[in-house]
Design a protein around this motif. Structure first.
Motif, PDB file in Angstrom:
ATOM      1  N   GLY A   1       0.808  -1.204   0.000  1.00 30.45           N
ATOM      2  CA  GLY A   1       0.000   0.000   0.000  1.00 30.45           C
ATOM      3  C   GLY A   1       0.839   1.250   0.000  1.00 30.45           C
ATOM      4  O   GLY A   1       2.018   1.234  -0.394  1.00 30.45           O
ATOM      5  N   GLU A   2       0.252   2.333   0.488  1.00 33.90           N
ATOM      6  CA  GLU A   2       0.909   3.636   0.460  1.00 33.90           C
ATOM      7  C   GLU A   2       0.550   4.425   1.706  1.00 33.90           C
ATOM      8  O   GLU A   2      -0.565   4.345   2.221  1.00 33.90           O
ATOM      9  CB  GLU A   2       0.474   4.406  -0.781  1.00 33.90           C
ATOM     10  N   VAL A   3       1.505   5.179   2.192  1.00 29.76           N
ATOM     11  CA  VAL A   3       1.291   6.135   3.279  1.00 29.76           C
ATOM     12  C   VAL A   3       1.343   7.536   2.700  1.00 29.76           C
ATOM     13  O   VAL A   3       2.252   7.859   1.918  1.00 29.76           O
ATOM     14  CB  VAL A   3       2.367   5.986   4.377  1.00 29.76           C
ATOM     15  N   VAL A   4       0.362   8.360   3.071  1.00 29.54           N
ATOM     16  CA  VAL A   4       0.363   9.775   2.693  1.00 29.54           C
ATOM     17  C   VAL A   4       0.284  10.602   3.969  1.00 29.54           C
ATOM     18  O   VAL A   4      -0.602  10.374   4.805  1.00 29.54           O
ATOM     19  CB  VAL A   4      -0.814  10.122   1.765  1.00 29.54           C
ATOM     20  N   ILE A   5       1.207  11.538   4.134  1.00 34.79           N
ATOM     21  CA  ILE A   5       1.175  12.447   5.272  1.00 34.79           C
ATOM     22  C   ILE A   5       0.750  13.823   4.763  1.00 34.79           C
ATOM     23  O   ILE A   5       1.374  14.388   3.857  1.00 34.79           O
ATOM     24  CB  ILE A   5       2.544  12.529   5.963  1.00 34.79           C
ATOM     25  N   GLU A   6      -0.348  14.321   5.331  1.00 35.18           N
ATOM     26  CA  GLU A   6      -0.905  15.609   4.917  1.00 35.18           C
ATOM     27  C   GLU A   6      -0.540  16.689   5.934  1.00 35.18           C
ATOM     28  O   GLU A   6      -0.543  16.445   7.143  1.00 35.18           O
ATOM     29  CB  GLU A   6      -2.426  15.510   4.810  1.00 35.18           C
ATOM     30  N   ARG A   7      -0.237  17.848   5.418  1.00 33.84           N
ATOM     31  CA  ARG A   7       0.045  19.014   6.258  1.00 33.84           C
ATOM     32  C   ARG A   7      -0.733  20.207   5.713  1.00 33.84           C
ATOM     33  O   ARG A   7      -0.658  20.504   4.516  1.00 33.84           O
ATOM     34  CB  ARG A   7       1.540  19.308   6.282  1.00 33.84           C
ATOM     35  N   ASP A   8      -1.513  20.825   6.582  1.00 33.16           N
ATOM     36  CA  ASP A   8      -2.346  21.959   6.176  1.00 33.16           C
ATOM     37  C   ASP A   8      -3.267  21.578   5.021  1.00 33.16           C
ATOM     38  O   ASP A   8      -3.499  22.375   4.090  1.00 33.16           O
ATOM     39  CB  ASP A   8      -1.481  23.165   5.788  1.00 33.16           C
ATOM     40  N   GLY A   9      -3.781  20.350   5.054  1.00 32.16           N
ATOM     41  CA  GLY A   9      -4.762  19.921   4.072  1.00 32.16           C
ATOM     42  C   GLY A   9      -4.212  19.456   2.746  1.00 32.16           C
ATOM     43  O   GLY A   9      -4.984  19.106   1.844  1.00 32.16           O
ATOM     44  N   ALA A  10      -2.893  19.418   2.603  1.00 29.50           N
ATOM     45  CA  ALA A  10      -2.287  19.007   1.333  1.00 29.50           C
ATOM     46  C   ALA A  10      -1.240  17.928   1.580  1.00 29.50           C
ATOM     47  O   ALA A  10      -0.582  17.913   2.630  1.00 29.50           O
ATOM     48  CB  ALA A  10      -1.632  20.203   0.640  1.00 29.50           C
ATOM     49  N   PRO A  11      -1.054  17.011   0.611  1.00 31.30           N
ATOM     50  CA  PRO A  11      -0.023  15.975   0.780  1.00 31.30           C
ATOM     51  C   PRO A  11       1.361  16.598   0.913  1.00 31.30           C
ATOM     52  O   PRO A  11       1.753  17.441   0.105  1.00 31.30           O
ATOM     53  CB  PRO A  11      -0.144  15.143  -0.498  1.00 31.30           C
ATOM     54  N   ALA A  12       2.086  16.182   1.954  1.00 30.96           N
ATOM     55  CA  ALA A  12       3.441  16.687   2.172  1.00 30.96           C
ATOM     56  C   ALA A  12       4.486  15.607   1.929  1.00 30.96           C
ATOM     57  O   ALA A  12       5.651  15.921   1.667  1.00 30.96           O
ATOM     58  CB  ALA A  12       3.575  17.227   3.593  1.00 30.96           C
ATOM     59  N   TRP A  13       4.075  14.346   2.042  1.00 32.03           N
ATOM     60  CA  TRP A  13       4.983  13.221   1.787  1.00 32.03           C
ATOM     61  C   TRP A  13       4.143  11.998   1.487  1.00 32.03           C
ATOM     62  O   TRP A  13       3.049  11.823   2.034  1.00 32.03           O
ATOM     63  CB  TRP A  13       5.876  12.942   2.998  1.00 32.03           C
ATOM     64  N   LYS A  14       4.656  11.153   0.615  1.00 33.88           N
ATOM     65  CA  LYS A  14       4.006   9.872   0.362  1.00 33.88           C
ATOM     66  C   LYS A  14       5.056   8.825   0.045  1.00 33.88           C
ATOM     67  O   LYS A  14       6.151   9.144  -0.462  1.00 33.88           O
ATOM     68  CB  LYS A  14       2.987   9.973  -0.772  1.00 33.88           C
ATOM     69  N   GLY A  15       4.723   7.591   0.364  1.00 29.83           N
ATOM     70  CA  GLY A  15       5.659   6.508   0.097  1.00 29.83           C
ATOM     71  C   GLY A  15       4.956   5.166   0.130  1.00 29.83           C
ATOM     72  O   GLY A  15       4.010   4.958   0.898  1.00 29.83           O
ATOM     73  N   ALA A  16       5.414   4.259  -0.729  1.00 31.68           N
ATOM     74  CA  ALA A  16       4.835   2.915  -0.785  1.00 31.68           C
ATOM     75  C   ALA A  16       5.462   2.031   0.288  1.00 31.68           C
ATOM     76  O   ALA A  16       6.565   2.295   0.773  1.00 31.68           O
ATOM     77  CB  ALA A  16       5.055   2.311  -2.165  1.00 31.68           C
ATOM     78  N   PHE A  17       4.739   0.976   0.672  1.00 33.80           N
ATOM     79  CA  PHE A  17       5.286   0.008   1.622  1.00 33.80           C
ATOM     80  C   PHE A  17       4.890  -1.402   1.214  1.00 33.80           C
ATOM     81  O   PHE A  17       3.876  -1.623   0.550  1.00 33.80           O
ATOM     82  CB  PHE A  17       4.814   0.298   3.055  1.00 33.80           C
ATOM     83  N   THR A  18       5.711  -2.346   1.609  1.00 38.38           N
ATOM     84  CA  THR A  18       5.449  -3.777   1.440  1.00 38.38           C
ATOM     85  C   THR A  18       5.723  -4.469   2.761  1.00 38.38           C
ATOM     86  O   THR A  18       6.806  -4.338   3.327  1.00 38.38           O
ATOM     87  CB  THR A  18       6.347  -4.388   0.352  1.00 38.38           C
ATOM     88  N   THR A  19       4.724  -5.169   3.255  1.00 39.38           N
ATOM     89  CA  THR A  19       4.901  -5.913   4.494  1.00 39.38           C
ATOM     90  C   THR A  19       4.272  -7.288   4.316  1.00 39.38           C
ATOM     91  O   THR A  19       3.973  -7.698   3.204  1.00 39.38           O
ATOM     92  CB  THR A  19       4.300  -5.148   5.695  1.00 39.38           C
ATOM     93  N   GLY A  20       4.102  -8.028   5.396  1.00 34.17           N
ATOM     94  CA  GLY A  20       3.625  -9.404   5.301  1.00 34.17           C
ATOM     95  C   GLY A  20       4.750 -10.382   5.580  1.00 34.17           C
ATOM     96  O   GLY A  20       5.934 -10.019   5.630  1.00 34.17           O
ATOM     97  N   THR A  21       4.413 -11.642   5.747  1.00 29.90           N
ATOM     98  CA  THR A  21       5.406 -12.628   6.178  1.00 29.90           C
ATOM     99  C   THR A  21       6.522 -12.822   5.163  1.00 29.90           C
ATOM    100  O   THR A  21       7.655 -13.126   5.543  1.00 29.90           O
ATOM    101  CB  THR A  21       4.730 -13.975   6.476  1.00 29.90           C
ATOM    102  N   ASP A  22       6.233 -12.650   3.862  1.00 31.85           N
ATOM    103  CA  ASP A  22       7.284 -12.806   2.862  1.00 31.85           C
ATOM    104  C   ASP A  22       8.327 -11.692   2.947  1.00 31.85           C
ATOM    105  O   ASP A  22       9.466 -11.873   2.506  1.00 31.85           O
ATOM    106  CB  ASP A  22       6.692 -12.832   1.455  1.00 31.85           C
ATOM    107  N   ALA A  23       7.931 -10.545   3.487  1.00 27.01           N
ATOM    108  CA  ALA A  23       8.847  -9.403   3.582  1.00 27.01           C
ATOM    109  C   ALA A  23       9.656  -9.430   4.872  1.00 27.01           C
ATOM    110  O   ALA A  23      10.560  -8.610   5.050  1.00 27.01           O
ATOM    111  CB  ALA A  23       8.056  -8.100   3.499  1.00 27.01           C
ATOM    112  N   ILE A  24       9.336 -10.359   5.760  1.00 25.63           N
ATOM    113  CA  ILE A  24       9.986 -10.427   7.068  1.00 25.63           C
ATOM    114  C   ILE A  24      11.118 -11.453   7.035  1.00 25.63           C
ATOM    115  O   ILE A  24      10.950 -12.561   6.517  1.00 25.63           O
ATOM    116  CB  ILE A  24       8.947 -10.767   8.158  1.00 25.63           C
ATOM    117  N   HIS A  25      12.251 -11.079   7.578  1.00 28.05           N
ATOM    118  CA  HIS A  25      13.439 -11.925   7.568  1.00 28.05           C
ATOM    119  C   HIS A  25      13.247 -13.194   8.395  1.00 28.05           C
ATOM    120  O   HIS A  25      13.832 -14.234   8.091  1.00 28.05           O
ATOM    121  CB  HIS A  25      14.631 -11.124   8.109  1.00 28.05           C
TER     122      HIS A  25
END
Length: 304
Positions: A203-227
């Motif tokens: 999925g994706e994380v979006v951080i909003e500041r003053d009502g507008a996107p200030a940063w966004k980034g994709a993520f991958t998690t789950g058991t396959d992503a864990i060492h």
């Protein structure tokens, strides 16, 4: 696979199935006062058994439909949260994901405690941050939910998703201060998935500041992503009898992919963090609220 949620409506506990759309009515089943959903799931075996047990319960509970315009009258609850928040323990593991693993890693990742059940925050609720936090970051994670059976042994009940808000700056400044870095509120989605932990959740994380996107980034998690082997990791944790108590609900955050901190962004008071687990149709948002500096007068009172 079955997804359920718990809520209060008309001053009574209810349960519903699925992840409802924002503009859709809710079909709820009213629970009896003596219904203990957590204990029910702790007594079952695999995912099919958990789903069958829930279906059998709902078949004998009256149903009500809440129109979309009345959904504001429904109050969601963290999955399986006990009546007494002290019967819930929120904890997690750090440095679990392959992208964070260097050579010479231990055979079991570090474990930490975030707090009791009252630090869990539902979508829309603010996540509290100590006023003297150094550098805070969001951590979009899978959350495993366990319930202590009649003998106190934690049994897997399902999983959900959450945001393990962390003062990563404090940890980077002093690795021994991980325990302090983790004492921020924890965001949690109300939807409990009764199947095994997901092999992949993206999925994706979006951080909003003053009502507008200030940063966004994709993520991958789950058991396959864990060492680590997650099942073995949990077995080793719950081999400690100090964690055994009948009815205790454990919320275990199993680690995160890279975050805004790794992207050079620093969240601030009033920012809104939106986590969209696109692969599973789960989305939750929390505003961040800086509080007073950590500390207080407990120690000073000794000299009075």
């Amino acid at each position: 696979m079955t997804v359920l949620f718990e809520c209060t409506h008309d001053q009574a506990r209810h349960i519903g199935l699925g992840i409802p759309h924002d503009d859709a009515p809710l079909r709820l089943h009213r629970l009896r006062e003596d219904d203990d959903l957590a204990a029910l799931l702790a007594r079952t075996g695999g995912a099919d058994d958990r789903s069958a047990a829930v279906a059998a319960l709902l078949a004998d509970r009256p149903a009500v439909e809440v129109p979309a315009e009345d959904r504001h009258l429904v109050r969601m609850r963290p999955p399986l949260l006990p009546a007494h928040v002290g019967d819930a323990l929120v904890s997690g593991f750090m440095m679990t994901h392959n992208v964070k693993i260097d050579s010479g890693v231990p055979d079991q990742p570090n474990w930490f405690v975030k707090g009791l059940g009252d630090i869990l925050r539902l979508p829309g609720e603010p996540l509290s941050v100590p006023g003297d936090a150094i550098a805070v970051c969001e951590e979009a994670e899978v959350v495993l939910v366990y319930v202590g059976d009649a003998d106190g042994v934690p049994r897997y009940a399902g999983h959900t998703f959450g945001n393990d808000l962390t003062d990563i700056g404090r940890f980077k400044q002093h690795a021994g201060h991980l325990s302090y870095a983790k004492l921020c509120d924890a965001g949690i989605a109300p939807w409990l998935h009764l199947d095994a932990p997901p092999r992949s959740a993206t999925g994706e994380v979006v951080i909003e500041r003053d009502g507008a996107p200030a940063w966004k980034g994709a993520f991958t998690t789950g058991t396959d992503a864990i060492h680590y082997d997650v099942a073995a990791m949990m077995d080793r944790l719950f081999a400690h009898r100090s964690l055994h108590r009948p009815g205790r609900v454990h919320y275990v955050y199993v680690g995160a992919d890279r975050s805004s901190f790794h992207g050079g962004f620093r969240p601030a008071d009033g920012d809104r963090v939106a986590v969209d687990v696109t692969s599973h149709g789960v989305r939750f948002t929390h505003p961040l609220a800086w509080g007073p500096p950590a500390g207080g007068r407990s120690g000073q009172e000794w000299g009075r």
